[in-house]
Design a protein around this motif. Sequence first.
Motif: not given
Length: 389
Positions: A42-65
Motif C-alpha cells: 500500500d503506497i499510502n502506508d510507506l515506511p519512514t525513510c532517510t536519504l543519504i547523499i554522498a558528495s565530494y567536491n560536487e559544488a558545480d552540480i550541487l544546486r541541481e542535485k
Amino acid sequence: MIFFFWASLLIVFYTFIGYGILLFVLVKLRRLVIGRRRNNADINDLPTCTLIIASYNEADILREKISNTLALSYPEKKLSVVFVTDGSSDHSPQIINEYSTIKLLHSPERKGKIHAMHRAMQQVTTDITIFTDANTFLNKDALINIARHYADSSVGAVAGEKRVQINESADATAAEGFYWKYESALKKWDAELYSVVGAAGELFSIRTDLYIPVAPDTVLDDFMISLRIAEKGYRIVYEPEAYALETPSANIKEELKRKIRIAAGGIQSVLRLKSLLNPFENFVLSFQYISHRVLRWTITPFLLILAFILNIIIVFETKALFYELLLAGQFSFYLLAFSGWLLEQRSIRIKVLFIPYYFCVMNYAVLAGIWRYIFSEQKVTWEKAKRKS
C-alpha cells in the motif's frame, strides 16, 4: 589441450551470454510453476525513510542535485535528507546550509566514502535508508518505488537501476550504456528467480536495522553492504522504476579508471564473501553470485587469453579447418577491438566497434584490478572518474 580450449571457451561464453540465456529460461519456468513475484504494498502506508547523499567536491552540480532531491515524491513527514560532504574542499557545505530542510554532515578530513556512510548511519532512526550519489539524478517516484517493496518481510535491500545517458555523438563510452541495459535485464531476472547479487552505489536501499558496517578498507561498499544482508537470508529486490541517471565517463580512459577500481573491489569482495561460494548454505544465491559476479572478476579474463593461445597451438598442430575458422573469428574480434582503439585515439567514432572495444577494456580492467589488489595499490579514497558534461 583441446579439452582445456573448449572448457575455456564455454566458460567465457557462459559468463557473458550463457548465464543470461539460462537465467531467462529459469525465470520462465518459475513463472509457469509458481507465478510472477508480486508486490501488493500500500503506497499510502510507506515506511519512514532517510536519504543519504554522498558528495565530494560536487559544488558545480550541487544546486541541481538538491532541486532534484526536493522534487522527489514521498510523504514529507516520513522523509529525512542527509548530505555527507566529508573531505570536500570546495564550497559544498555552504551551499547545502542554505536549505533548512536538509541535514549536513561535514568533516574537513577525507577518509573515504565508506567512513562517511558509517558516520551518517549512526544518526539514522528511520525504517529504511536509501543511498545515492551527488552526481546522479533520480526519477520523481524513485523513493516510493523503492520503499513499497519493504512491505515484504523477506526483502532486506532494494537496488535501483543505473541509467547512462547516450547521445548521437557518443564515443566508445556509449557502450557503457549498452552494457548497463544488459546488466539491468540480468538483474530483473536475478530478482525474479531469487535475489539480485549486489547493488550499485548510484541508488540502493536497506532495512536500517540490518545494516552491518563493513571494513574501513572496503572498496565496493555498496556491493558488500547489500550482500552482507543477503548472507543473512534476506532477498535483494531490483526496482527498474527507481533509477539514477548519469552521464557516461568523459572518455574511455576515465571509464577504464573506474572499471579497474571496481575490479579491485570485486576480487576483494570475492575473498571476503566466502560463505556465498558455499552452495549448501543457499544454493540459488550461490549459483547466481558465482555465475553473475565471481566468474567475471576472477578466471574469465584469463580464460580469454588461454583460449586464444590454445587455439593457435591447436591450429599449428592439427591444421584442422574448423579450428582455423575459430581462430579467424577470435582474431577478427580482437582486430575490431584494436581498430576501435585506434579510431578512438583519432576521435573517429564508428559505433559498430564500440562493443568489442569496450568488452576488451572491461576484461583488461579485471586483470589490472586483480594486480592492483594483490599489490595493495587500490586506496579507499580515489580520484573519481570524470563525466561528460
